[in-house]
Design an enzyme around this catalytic site. Structure first.
Site, mmCIF file in Angstrom:
data_model
loop_
_atom_site.group_PDB
_atom_site.id
_atom_site.type_symbol
_atom_site.label_atom_id
_atom_site.label_comp_id
_atom_site.label_asym_id
_atom_site.label_seq_id
_atom_site.Cartn_x
_atom_site.Cartn_y
_atom_site.Cartn_z
ATOM 1 N N ASP A 1 43.808 42.608 50.782
ATOM 2 C CA ASP A 1 43.517 43.535 49.811
ATOM 3 C C ASP A 1 42.205 44.261 50.109
ATOM 4 O OD1 ASP A 1 43.870 44.589 47.171
ATOM 5 O OD2 ASP A 1 42.806 43.034 46.276
ATOM 6 N N ASN B 1 42.395 47.814 50.877
ATOM 7 C CA ASN B 1 42.588 48.979 51.525
ATOM 8 C C ASN B 1 42.288 50.364 50.768
ATOM 9 O OD1 ASN B 1 43.853 47.413 53.402
ATOM 10 N ND2 ASN B 1 45.884 47.907 52.871
ATOM 11 N N ARG C 1 40.227 50.796 48.371
ATOM 12 C CA ARG C 1 38.874 50.631 48.167
ATOM 13 C C ARG C 1 38.104 51.154 49.345
ATOM 14 N NH1 ARG C 1 38.308 45.384 45.425
ATOM 15 N NH2 ARG C 1 40.303 45.279 46.156
ATOM 16 N N ARG D 1 43.994 57.116 49.830
ATOM 17 C CA ARG D 1 44.568 55.602 49.905
ATOM 18 C C ARG D 1 45.143 55.255 51.143
ATOM 19 N NH1 ARG D 1 43.340 52.556 45.439
ATOM 20 N NH2 ARG D 1 45.253 51.241 46.086
ATOM 21 N N HIS E 1 45.385 52.220 54.133
ATOM 22 C CA HIS E 1 46.615 51.266 54.560
ATOM 23 C C HIS E 1 46.814 51.346 56.090
ATOM 24 C CE1 HIS E 1 47.170 50.426 50.512
ATOM 25 N NE2 HIS E 1 47.844 51.608 50.049
ATOM 26 N N ARG F 1 52.807 51.738 41.743
ATOM 27 C CA ARG F 1 51.867 52.678 42.226
ATOM 28 C C ARG F 1 52.569 54.046 42.470
ATOM 29 N NH1 ARG F 1 47.887 49.538 46.308
ATOM 30 N NH2 ARG F 1 47.540 47.705 45.226
ATOM 31 N N LEU G 1 53.845 31.573 67.456
ATOM 32 C CA LEU G 1 53.592 31.763 65.895
ATOM 33 C C LEU G 1 54.794 32.373 65.182
ATOM 34 C CD1 LEU G 1 51.374 32.108 63.738
ATOM 35 C CD2 LEU G 1 51.265 34.752 64.520
HETATM 36 C C1 IPE Z 1 48.041 41.935 46.029
HETATM 37 O O1 IPE Z 1 47.158 43.322 46.032
HETATM 38 C C2 IPE Z 1 49.138 42.556 46.836
HETATM 39 C C3 IPE Z 1 48.742 42.941 48.389
HETATM 40 C C4 IPE Z 1 47.628 42.569 48.718
HETATM 41 C C5 IPE Z 1 49.911 43.161 48.929
HETATM 42 P P1 IPE Z 1 46.840 43.840 44.534
HETATM 43 O O2 IPE Z 1 45.866 44.808 44.851
HETATM 44 O O3 IPE Z 1 48.325 44.497 44.419
HETATM 45 O O4 IPE Z 1 46.557 42.962 43.496
HETATM 46 P P2 IPE Z 1 45.870 43.259 42.144
HETATM 47 O O5 IPE Z 1 46.814 44.226 41.691
HETATM 48 O O6 IPE Z 1 44.380 43.653 42.228
HETATM 49 O O7 IPE Z 1 46.071 41.806 41.409
HETATM 50 C C1 IPE Z 2 46.158 46.079 49.675
HETATM 51 O O1 IPE Z 2 44.972 47.042 49.171
HETATM 52 C C2 IPE Z 2 47.434 46.593 50.070
HETATM 53 C C3 IPE Z 2 48.648 46.613 49.221
HETATM 54 C C4 IPE Z 2 48.449 46.210 47.799
HETATM 55 C C5 IPE Z 2 49.651 47.555 49.585
HETATM 56 P P1 IPE Z 2 45.188 47.731 48.119
HETATM 57 O O2 IPE Z 2 45.986 48.996 48.194
HETATM 58 O O3 IPE Z 2 45.410 46.996 46.721
HETATM 59 O O4 IPE Z 2 43.513 48.197 47.944
HETATM 60 P P2 IPE Z 2 42.661 47.965 46.825
HETATM 61 O O5 IPE Z 2 42.726 46.967 46.042
HETATM 62 O O6 IPE Z 2 43.051 49.358 45.659
HETATM 63 O O7 IPE Z 2 41.083 48.577 47.132
HETATM 64 MG MG MG Z 3 44.280 45.663 45.474
#
Ligand code: IPE
Ligand code: IPE
Ligand code: MG
Length: 225
Positions: free
Chosen positions: A8, A10, A12, A21, A25, A59, A119
């Site tokens: 999590d 990416n 931000r 965004r 990723h 999203r 792995l």
């Molecule tokens: C969880 O992250 C899913 C992944 C990292 C793939 P999210 O960013 O979707 O989770 P929430 O919405 O903050 O709970």
């Molecule tokens: C995790 O990063 C990746 C996915 C959920 C696909 P985010 O995209 O949720 O990044 P934040 O939480 O918005 O920073």
């Molecule tokens: Mg997230």
């Protein structure tokens, strides 16, 4: 040992740099390679990476498409490395909502690495632990076969076992519907580091932290998993 990572932060990471965004990723995908190679070197048996949750369909369309494109490209570009490092690939989750070219890439990567014995790298894509548990509960069979049923409904290879260590990057302290059943006795480790800034070094520190913990599984003496 089975390690799970909720990758999590990416979005931000990108926002902090004034980037869109999807750039986050892309940067995150590059870190996956480093962590997979470190996991293979560390002798971890199973690594499950949360790449896209079933709730992530909420999203904006453009972001979802960017993630899906990246997944397909990543599968293709990492395949030779997986073969070279004896890494077996398995994508867990629901496949019916994925684009056919991505499903073909998944099936190809799984077939090509089926003989790898190092792995086991599992990518969770359109994954929801609740949905999987509910689906497995619908299938008739003896209760002791529940793990197998749970594996079958998510296209997972059988025998991966419970999660030993669950790492979440990005600063949030929640499970977001990841491996709920398998995390019953998982050790949890949360780090504020955004996923694109995560490194082999921090991963090794997490493994060292895990090795220092007492796991009692309801008993009174520490024992290993
Ligand atoms: C969880 O992250 C899913 C992944 C990292 C793939 P999210 O960013 O979707 O989770 P929430 O919405 O903050 O709970
Ligand atoms: C995790 O990063 C990746 C996915 C959920 C696909 P985010 O995209 O949720 O990044 P934040 O939480 O918005 O920073
Ligand atoms: Mg997230």
């Amino acid at each position: 040992m089975h390690v799970g990572i909720i990758m999590d932060g990416n979005g931000r990471w990108a926002a902090k740099r004034g980037l869109p965004r999807p750039a986050g990723h892309r940067a995150g995908a590059a870190v996956v390679r480093e962590i997979v190679e470190e996991a293979a070197r560390s002798g971890i048996r199973v690594l499950t990476l949360y790449a896209f949750s079933s709730d992530n369909w909420r999203r904006p369309r453009a972001e979802v498409s960017a993630i899906m494109r990246l997944l397909r490209r990543h599968l293709a570009s990492e395949l030779p490395r997986c073969l070279a490092n004896d890494v077996r690939l398995n994508v867990i989750g629901t496949r019916s909502r994925l684009d056919p070219p991505l499903v073909r890439a998944i099936e190809h990567a799984e077939r090509a690495t089926a003989g790898c014995r190092g792995l086991l790298l599992r990518l969770a894509v359109d994954y929801s632990a609740r949905r999987a548990i509910a689906a497995a509960a619908q299938v008739a069979g003896p209760q002791d076969a529940f793990d197998q049923r749970l594996a079958a409904v998510t296209h997972a290879l059988p025998g991966c076992g419970d999660l030993d260590l669950l790492i979440r990057t990005g600063g949030e302290r929640r499970l977001s519907d990841f491996l709920l059943w398998e995390s019953a006795y998982a050790e949890l480790l949360f780090t504020a580091t955004y996923w694109p800034d995560f490194s082999a070094r921090e991963f090794c520190a997490a493994l060292a932290d895990f090795r220092g913990r007492d796991r009692r599984f309801g008993g009174i003496e520490a024992r290993s998993a």
